[in-house]
Write an enzyme that holds these catalytic residues in place. Structure first.
Site, PDB file in Angstrom:
ATOM      1  N   GLU A 186      84.222  60.873  58.875  1.00 63.16           N
ATOM      2  CA  GLU A 186      83.204  59.820  58.862  1.00 63.16           C
ATOM      3  C   GLU A 186      83.472  58.821  59.986  1.00 63.16           C
ATOM      4  O   GLU A 186      84.587  58.316  60.129  1.00 63.16           O
ATOM      5  CB  GLU A 186      83.215  59.103  57.515  1.00 63.16           C
ATOM      6  CG  GLU A 186      82.240  57.937  57.433  1.00 63.16           C
ATOM      7  CD  GLU A 186      82.218  57.276  56.069  1.00 63.16           C
ATOM      8  OE1 GLU A 186      81.453  56.303  55.899  1.00 63.16           O
ATOM      9  OE2 GLU A 186      82.959  57.719  55.171  1.00 63.16           O
ATOM     10  N   LYS A 234      73.507  58.118  57.041  1.00 62.84           N
ATOM     11  CA  LYS A 234      73.813  57.753  55.667  1.00 62.84           C
ATOM     12  C   LYS A 234      72.671  56.923  55.092  1.00 62.84           C
ATOM     13  O   LYS A 234      72.284  55.904  55.656  1.00 62.84           O
ATOM     14  CB  LYS A 234      75.124  56.967  55.620  1.00 62.84           C
ATOM     15  CG  LYS A 234      75.657  56.736  54.205  1.00 62.84           C
ATOM     16  CD  LYS A 234      77.030  56.061  54.247  1.00 62.84           C
ATOM     17  CE  LYS A 234      77.618  55.918  52.852  1.00 62.84           C
ATOM     18  NZ  LYS A 234      78.953  55.256  52.880  1.00 62.84           N
ATOM     19  N   CYS A 285      80.573  60.340  52.668  1.00 61.82           N
ATOM     20  CA  CYS A 285      81.307  59.558  51.673  1.00 61.82           C
ATOM     21  C   CYS A 285      80.621  59.627  50.302  1.00 61.82           C
ATOM     22  O   CYS A 285      80.425  60.705  49.762  1.00 61.82           O
ATOM     23  CB  CYS A 285      81.469  58.127  52.166  1.00 61.82           C
ATOM     24  SG  CYS A 285      82.775  57.186  51.329  1.00 61.82           S
TER      25      CYS A 285
END
Length: 374
Positions: free
Chosen positions: A46, A132, A166
């Site tokens: 990430e 995201k 995540c």
């Protein structure tokens, strides 16, 4: 036809923190290293490029602003020259790449950053991205929210690729969306690995493998693999204990970058990792029969599914801040009506079907619409 066997890799590499050029150079070296080890797909952590903002919540507002500007200057843009440099390294290595990056907005007039995954094919072409959808907690002061259009999958010679960032890997409907879009190989990326002390707001950097007892990543990755029958390359960030130049010892207060990368088969069996406390290129070989055998027992897109009982509605598209309406023009025939722009998913499906770059399909669609609307 997709390959019957392939090698997945997780590049648990330490970025050159907040340094675009040095991180670019290191990324290319690790890509070539993965190619030499026979990897077919390599996943980076990430926001590996140029590092996760571990300073979030640990600095004053003036210092936060200074760091945000620095992060903007060192992040990637889809039209960046660095994309071509990465593409050359990827083509030389003959490997697919999923790169976690801080991404500078490509909307005119915007300087917003996004927490993104960039997908590159073996030829080095940037074929897509995922932003995201919802940054977590203090991340919302760093990154914007992603667009629904980026929740998609991409065809490749080893299977259909997808990925989440995540805590998105905990989101039931996002997982279902990628499953419904045919995902076979999943990239799960994280900012590290941690010991969780009762709840997600109380976590500390993992010291060793015993952290698997409390870290939500370990069960999440295995469950993602099993419930979707996907091969999962989970790549977690690693940074050494050295104090980074230009940062105070107390400024990286959320540094959970202990690594923790894992490679998991569709039955949830961990075939490599978790690798904790070191830089490493984690690799494992997989057979497509591992997926077939799991699906023979439990097929989330086949005999075990009841779409008549529960189903998912997907919204596809990119939100725009302004729309232009032509009130002076009257449409009276089919050829005069405004032609609906195809969605990103439709364009991607056409590109996959005919094995051409999605940019080519977009250009043809734009040309046809222009002729219809003249």
């Amino acid at each position: 036809m997709s390959a019957e066997s392939f090698t997945l890799a997780a590049a648990q590499a330490e970025p050159v923190y907040h340094d675009k050029e040095a991180t670019l150079d290191k990324t290319c070296r690790w890509i070539r290293r993965a190619g030499k080890k026979g990897a077919d797909l390599v996943v980076f952590p990430e926001t590996y490029f140029p590092g996760y903002p571990y300073w979030r919540g640990s600095v004053s507002i003036p210092r936060w602003t200074e760091l945000m500007v620095d992060l903007q200057k060192n992040s990637l843009h889809v039209a960046d020259d660095a994309i071509d440099v990465l593409g050359d390294a990827i083509a030389d290595a003959d490997v697919h790449v999923v790169l976690g990056t801080n991404e500078m907005s490509d909307r005119a007039g915007s300087e917003t950053l996004y927490n993104s995954l960039f997908y590159f094919d073996r030829s080095g072409d940037l074929v897509g991205r995922h932003r995201k959808l919802m940054p977590t907690h203090e991340e919302r002061a760093v990154w914007g929210r992603g667009d629904p259009e980026s929740l998609r999958t991409y065809g490749s010679d080893i299977g259909r690729l997808g990925g989440l960032i995540c805590y998105e890997n905990h989101m039931t409907l996002s997982k279902a969306a990628l499953t419904a879009r045919g995902e076979e190989i999943h990239a799960a990326v994280w900012p590290g690995f941690w010991e969780q002390n009762g709840h997600p707001g109380d976590k500390t950097r993992a010291a060793d493998a015993s952290a698997t007892e409390t870290c939500d990543i370990y069960p999440a990755v295995r469950e993602y693999a099993f419930e979707t029958q996907s091969f999962v390359a989970s790549c977690s960030a690693y940074m050494s204990d050295d104090v980074i130049e230009s940062f105070g010892a107390d400024e990286l207060g959320f540094n959970v970058a202990a690594g923790g990368s894992m490679l998991v088969n569709p039955a949830g069996v961990v075939k490599a990792g978790p690798a904790i406390g070191e830089e490493t290129l984690l690799t494992a070989e997989f057979e497509r029969d591992e997926r077939r055998a799991t699906k023979a027992y439990f097929d989330a897109m086949g005999h075990y599914t009841r779409w008549d009982a529960v189903h998912l509605e997907l919204h596809d598209g990119r939100y725009e801040p302004a729309r232009t309406h032509d009130h002076d023009r009257q449409s009276t025939t089919d050829t005069e009506r405004t032609v609906r722009a195809p969605s990103a998913a439709e364009l991607g499906a056409i590109a996959d079907e005919h094995d051409v770059p999605v940019e080519t399909v977009e250009a043809v669609a734009d040309a046809v619409r222009g002729q219809r609307e003249e």
